[in-house]
Motif scaffolding. Structure first.
Motif, short mmCIF file in Angstrom:
data_model
loop_
_atom_site.label_atom_id
_atom_site.label_comp_id
_atom_site.label_asym_id
_atom_site.label_seq_id
_atom_site.Cartn_x
_atom_site.Cartn_y
_atom_site.Cartn_z
N LEU A 291 -0.06 2.99 -9.91
CA LEU A 291 -0.78 1.80 -9.46
C LEU A 291 -0.67 0.68 -10.48
O LEU A 291 -0.74 0.91 -11.69
N ARG A 292 -0.49 -0.54 -10.01
CA ARG A 292 -0.44 -1.68 -10.94
C ARG A 292 -1.82 -1.92 -11.54
O ARG A 292 -2.85 -1.55 -10.97
N ALA A 293 -1.84 -2.55 -12.70
CA ALA A 293 -3.11 -2.92 -13.34
C ALA A 293 -3.89 -3.85 -12.42
O ALA A 293 -3.33 -4.80 -11.87
N GLY A 294 -5.15 -3.56 -12.21
CA GLY A 294 -5.97 -4.36 -11.30
C GLY A 294 -5.90 -3.89 -9.86
O GLY A 294 -6.61 -4.43 -9.00
N GLY A 295 -5.06 -2.89 -9.58
CA GLY A 295 -4.93 -2.37 -8.22
C GLY A 295 -6.07 -1.43 -7.87
O GLY A 295 -6.87 -1.03 -8.71
N ARG A 296 -6.16 -1.08 -6.56
CA ARG A 296 -7.26 -0.25 -6.07
C ARG A 296 -6.73 1.10 -5.60
O ARG A 296 -5.67 1.19 -4.98
N LEU A 297 -7.50 2.14 -5.91
CA LEU A 297 -7.21 3.48 -5.40
C LEU A 297 -8.41 3.97 -4.61
O LEU A 297 -9.55 3.88 -5.09
N VAL A 298 -8.16 4.46 -3.39
CA VAL A 298 -9.21 5.01 -2.53
C VAL A 298 -8.76 6.39 -2.09
O VAL A 298 -7.63 6.57 -1.64
N ASP B 15 -0.03 -2.25 -4.83
CA ASP B 15 -1.26 -2.97 -5.15
C ASP B 15 -2.48 -2.13 -4.83
O ASP B 15 -3.57 -2.37 -5.33
N ALA B 16 -2.28 -1.14 -3.94
CA ALA B 16 -3.37 -0.24 -3.57
C ALA B 16 -2.77 1.09 -3.15
O ALA B 16 -1.63 1.15 -2.68
N VAL B 17 -3.55 2.16 -3.34
CA VAL B 17 -3.13 3.51 -2.95
C VAL B 17 -4.27 4.14 -2.16
O VAL B 17 -5.43 4.09 -2.58
N PHE B 18 -3.92 4.75 -1.03
CA PHE B 18 -4.88 5.55 -0.28
C PHE B 18 -4.37 6.98 -0.25
O PHE B 18 -3.22 7.24 0.10
N ILE B 19 -5.24 7.91 -0.62
CA ILE B 19 -4.91 9.33 -0.56
C ILE B 19 -5.78 9.94 0.54
O ILE B 19 -6.99 10.07 0.39
N GLY B 20 -5.12 10.32 1.63
CA GLY B 20 -5.85 10.87 2.75
C GLY B 20 -5.74 12.37 2.88
O GLY B 20 -6.41 12.98 3.70
N GLY B 21 -4.86 12.97 2.07
CA GLY B 21 -4.70 14.41 2.15
C GLY B 21 -3.97 14.93 0.92
O GLY B 21 -3.28 14.19 0.23
N GLY B 22 -4.16 16.22 0.63
CA GLY B 22 -3.45 16.85 -0.48
C GLY B 22 -4.00 16.53 -1.85
O GLY B 22 -3.28 16.63 -2.85
N LEU C 135 0.84 -1.20 0.00
CA LEU C 135 0.00 0.00 0.00
C LEU C 135 0.87 1.25 0.00
O LEU C 135 1.89 1.31 0.69
N TRP C 136 0.46 2.25 -0.78
CA TRP C 136 0.95 3.61 -0.60
C TRP C 136 -0.10 4.35 0.22
O TRP C 136 -1.27 4.43 -0.17
#
Length: 428
Positions: A349-356, A328-335, A262-263
């Motif tokens: 993000l890799r193909a098939g990965g999730r961004l929230v 495999d996933a990225v969460f952006i909590g600010g900015g 995760l990022w």
């Protein structure tokens, strides 16, 4: 004979216990007796009798980078590697298998110290949590502390039992019962009497030991569950914290799976990254936070909550994302409104990965609406209200609603090549 035939494995790994040569079966003895090269630790090599005439080579330090050259230097000879117990249970087997590849490694295991410990204690192996502190910080033990659980801790050496007792006291598990099992399977085998961590005597123990713990929480100590949504009070923070109920919904959308990375961008106190890593020991995370004070706070939260392997990158995004490994996933909590941030996270993000992405501002919400129109996914608003006093009565106090966009990157859309993983706390 000391030369290996072309069809024979390049290396044979022989598991050996504290009982040394006497505890080895005939097959293992034959391999060690015929080997032209014997590689192992000093303690292990000292267990072999003179009739094992092969050249004795001690593992160098650091070990991992030296393995390819060491194996190559003895190519064509019969090489036997000594390992403690089962080589594929926190042992050298994994490293050698990765280095040599299929068909070039033969393994003759010995009962592991964990198997011996469970046999001595009468604990079912499948119901016992195993944590290794060999070359790893003691803080990782905090992630598996739950009332009634049985733990076996693989020790780094003589100081480990005292470190375990200290951590149990600090984390509210002082009443936990501890025992140290020394030289398991050998002539010097010894089990210390059980004692509470609060009363651990600190008497000297043998360097070859394993610590058994029966977890008991102190009265009044905070209970931490095994699923996302830890109490907000479990974190040190300055207000930049994804609150408990929203955090649980966020981790649900991120959907961590074993081994995934995760990022956590704009990490604040690091709560999402911490709870991502707590879902499984193999989950990894990188927290990106531009504020150095908050970055240091993330490190402390990670240590306190049992995931000291969380990597922290101090610096602004998106500038510091290009050198990170593919997530495999990225969460952006600010900015969110930082120029190019959403684009960099989506591209990385890799193909098939999730961004929230979560936001409470109208400006960022408008941006998420645009991305939802372009890429689909789920756009939801999360509202939480807490009961609070209203004069002599009770009413609902509404928290700021959170807009959340969650999307999966379509297969076949590759991101740019990524750089190597950063160090745990990488200050630019």
């Amino acid at each position: 004979m000391t030369s290996a035939s072309p069809a024979a494995p390049a290396v044979t790994v022989v598991g050996i216990g504290a009982d040394g040569w006497d505890g080895l079966p005939g097959t293992s003895r034959a391999v060690l007796g015929e080997a032209g090269v014997l590689i192992g630790g000093r303690r292990q090599l000292a267990l072999l009798p003179p009739e094992c005439e092969g050249e004795r080579v001690t593992w160098p330090s650091p070990l991992r980078p030296a393995v390819p050259g060491l194996i190559a230097a003895h190519a064509g000879r019969r090489v036997a590697v000594l390992a403690s117990g089962d080589p594929f249970f926190y042992g050298i087997g994994k490293l050698l298998a990765e280095e040599l590849g299929p068909g070039r490694l033969r393994v003759l295991p010995h009962p592991s110290s964990v198997s011996y410990a469970c046999a001595r204690l009468g604990w079912p192996l499948e119901d016992t949590e195993v944590v290794t502190l060999v070359g790893r910080p003691a803080a990782r033990l905090a992630a598996v502390l739950h009332e009634g659980r049985r733990l076996l801790v693989l020790s780094e050496g003589t100081e480990t039992p005292g470190e375990v007792a200290g951590l149990l006291r600090e984390r509210g598990f002082g009443p936990s019962r501890m025992r140290v099992l020394e030289q398991l399977g050998g002539g010097g085998e010894r089990l210390t009497p059980p004692a509470a961590a609060d009363e651990w005597p600190g008497t000297p123990v043998d360097a070859l030991n394993i610590v058994a713990v029966e977890c008991r929480r102190s009265p009044g100590a905070r209970r931490l569950g095994a699923v996302p949504g830890l109490p907000d009070e479990a974190y040190e923070h300055d207000g930049q914290l994804t609150k408990r109920h929203v955090r649980a919904a966020t981790l649900c959308a991120l959907a961590p799976a074993p081994g995934e990375l995760l990022w956590d961008v704009g990490a604040g106190s690091g709560s999402v990254a911490v709870e991502w890593m707590r879902t499984h020991p193999s989950c990894r995370a990188v927290a990106v936070e531009r504020d150095p004070v908050r970055a240091e706070r993330i490190v402390r939260n990670a240590d306190r909550l049992g995931v000291p392997g969380l990597r922290v990158v101090t610096g602004a995004a998106p500038e510091n994302l290009a050198r990170l490994p593919t997530p495999d996933a990225v969460f952006i909590g600010g900015g969110l409104t930082a120029p190019g941030l959403l684009e960099a996270c989506w591209d990385g993000l890799r193909a098939g990965g999730r961004l929230v992405a979560n936001t409470v501002t109208l400006e960022s919400e408008a941006l998420l609406v645009q991305w939802h129109k372009q890429h689909g996914g789920d756009l939801v608003r999360l509202s939480v209200a807490h009961a609070a006093p209203v004069g002599g009565f009770t009413g609902w106090r509404q928290a700021m609603p959170v807009t959340q966009w969650a999307a999966e990157k379509p297969p076949g859309i590759a991101g740019p090549a990524r750089g190597p993983a950063p160090t745990r706390h990488d200050l630019p």
